[in-house]
Design an enzyme around this catalytic site. Structure first.
Site, PDB file in Angstrom:
ATOM      1  N   HIS A 168      -8.674  -1.805  -6.011  1.00 57.67           N
ATOM      2  CA  HIS A 168      -8.101  -1.923  -7.434  1.00 57.67           C
ATOM      3  C   HIS A 168      -9.085  -2.731  -8.330  1.00 57.67           C
ATOM      4  O   HIS A 168      -9.308  -3.874  -7.622  1.00 57.67           O
ATOM      5  CB  HIS A 168      -6.620  -2.283  -7.424  1.00 57.67           C
ATOM      6  CG  HIS A 168      -5.943  -1.537  -6.874  1.00 57.67           C
ATOM      7  ND1 HIS A 168      -4.774  -0.912  -7.490  1.00 57.67           N
ATOM      8  CD2 HIS A 168      -5.223  -1.530  -5.478  1.00 57.67           C
ATOM      9  CE1 HIS A 168      -4.035  -0.292  -6.589  1.00 57.67           C
ATOM     10  NE2 HIS A 168      -4.299  -0.755  -5.540  1.00 57.67           N
ATOM     11  N   GLN A 219       0.797  -1.234   0.021  1.00 53.30           N
ATOM     12  CA  GLN A 219       0.004  -0.051  -0.129  1.00 53.30           C
ATOM     13  C   GLN A 219       1.028   1.172  -0.031  1.00 53.30           C
ATOM     14  O   GLN A 219       1.787   1.317   0.807  1.00 53.30           O
ATOM     15  CB  GLN A 219      -0.935  -0.059   1.245  1.00 53.30           C
ATOM     16  CG  GLN A 219      -2.042   1.216   1.116  1.00 53.30           C
ATOM     17  CD  GLN A 219      -3.013   1.079   2.068  1.00 53.30           C
ATOM     18  OE1 GLN A 219      -2.825   0.259   3.156  1.00 53.30           O
ATOM     19  NE2 GLN A 219      -3.987   2.009   2.374  1.00 53.30           N
ATOM     20  N   HIS A 274      -8.654   2.076  -0.750  1.00 52.33           N
ATOM     21  CA  HIS A 274      -9.056   1.900  -2.246  1.00 52.33           C
ATOM     22  C   HIS A 274      -9.047   0.458  -2.764  1.00 52.33           C
ATOM     23  O   HIS A 274      -8.466  -0.386  -2.274  1.00 52.33           O
ATOM     24  CB  HIS A 274      -8.090   2.756  -3.174  1.00 52.33           C
ATOM     25  CG  HIS A 274      -6.728   2.508  -2.958  1.00 52.33           C
ATOM     26  ND1 HIS A 274      -5.916   2.896  -1.966  1.00 52.33           N
ATOM     27  CD2 HIS A 274      -5.756   1.795  -3.576  1.00 52.33           C
ATOM     28  CE1 HIS A 274      -4.840   2.804  -2.121  1.00 52.33           C
ATOM     29  NE2 HIS A 274      -4.520   1.772  -3.182  1.00 52.33           N
TER      30      HIS A 274
HETATM   31  P1  5GP Z   1      -1.680   1.019  -3.591  1.00 58.35           P
HETATM   32  O1  5GP Z   1      -0.098   0.735  -3.790  1.00 58.35           O
HETATM   33  O2  5GP Z   1      -1.851   1.995  -2.435  1.00 58.35           O
HETATM   34  O3  5GP Z   1      -2.480  -0.144  -3.345  1.00 58.35           O
HETATM   35  O4  5GP Z   1      -2.204   1.639  -4.616  1.00 58.35           O
HETATM   36  C1  5GP Z   1      -1.851   3.163  -5.028  1.00 58.35           C
HETATM   37  C2  5GP Z   1      -2.520   3.458  -6.537  1.00 58.35           C
HETATM   38  O5  5GP Z   1      -2.563   4.794  -6.774  1.00 58.35           O
HETATM   39  C3  5GP Z   1      -1.212   2.871  -7.374  1.00 58.35           C
HETATM   40  O6  5GP Z   1      -1.587   1.979  -8.205  1.00 58.35           O
HETATM   41  C4  5GP Z   1      -0.804   4.128  -8.167  1.00 58.35           C
HETATM   42  O7  5GP Z   1      -0.452   4.336  -9.444  1.00 58.35           O
HETATM   43  C5  5GP Z   1      -2.272   5.009  -7.907  1.00 58.35           C
HETATM   44  N1  5GP Z   1      -1.781   6.506  -7.794  1.00 58.35           N
HETATM   45  C6  5GP Z   1      -0.751   7.107  -7.107  1.00 58.35           C
HETATM   46  N2  5GP Z   1      -1.140   8.348  -7.095  1.00 58.35           N
HETATM   47  C7  5GP Z   1      -1.994   8.799  -8.102  1.00 58.35           C
HETATM   48  C8  5GP Z   1      -2.689   9.912  -8.863  1.00 58.35           C
HETATM   49  O8  5GP Z   1      -2.162  11.000  -8.585  1.00 58.35           O
HETATM   50  N3  5GP Z   1      -3.568   9.721  -9.777  1.00 58.35           N
HETATM   51  C9  5GP Z   1      -4.035   8.410  -9.956  1.00 58.35           C
HETATM   52  N4  5GP Z   1      -5.157   8.152 -10.807  1.00 58.35           N
HETATM   53  N5  5GP Z   1      -3.748   7.329  -9.303  1.00 58.35           N
HETATM   54  C10 5GP Z   1      -2.629   7.562  -8.509  1.00 58.35           C
END
Ligand code: 5GP
Length: 113
Positions: free
Chosen positions: A101, A93, A99
């Site tokens: 996906h 994360q 969130h």
């Molecule tokens: P995590 O790694 O926390 O599960 O997922 C975070 C996700 O947010 C990643 O897939 C990354 O690409 C996406 N993300 C990070 N910053 C931004 C942003 O500014 N805009 C968008 N649309 N996605 C983002």
């Protein structure tokens, strides 16, 4: 909780390619797509991660799942989609605003990496 990039997207302080919004959630394309379709579904309530949710969040968590299902269908992926929730830095994360996906449009392996 400190403000994350996703709060800024909710507040329209930074842009995103939004595909769905209602009073409880927002869905937008991931900026670094890992599949032909990679959409994030987030609650408007800034819950950092699943581990931080409480019993008051039961309805919103269910809402997010059902909306993720609906969005995958609307994007044309029927019942062939993967939903992923990373909980905690140790498992990948990076944004501490809960969130889901939605990933679809290619083959997926199991177990995930
Ligand atoms: P995590 O790694 O926390 O599960 O997922 C975070 C996700 O947010 C990643 O897939 C990354 O690409 C996406 N993300 C990070 N910053 C931004 C942003 O500014 N805009 C968008 N649309 N996605 C983002």
């Amino acid at each position: 909780m400190s403000e994350t990039i996703f709060s800024k997207i909710i507040n329209r302080e930074i842009p995103a390619d939004i595909v769905y919004e209602d009073e409880h959630c927002l869905a937008f394309h991931d900026i670094n797509a890992q599949a032909p379709i990679h959409i994030l579904v987030i609650p408007k309530k800034p819950i950092p991660k699943v581990a931080d949710a409480n019993s008051d969040d039961q309805a919103i968590l269910g809402h997010l799942l059902l909306k993720a299902r609906d969005i995958a269908r609307e994007q044309g992926y029927g019942d062939a989609f993967r939903l992923v929730i990373n909980n905690g830095e140790a498992v990948g994360q990076t944004v501490f605003h809960l969130h889901i996906h939605i990933l679809a449009g290619r083959e997926f392996n199991w177990p995930p990496g």
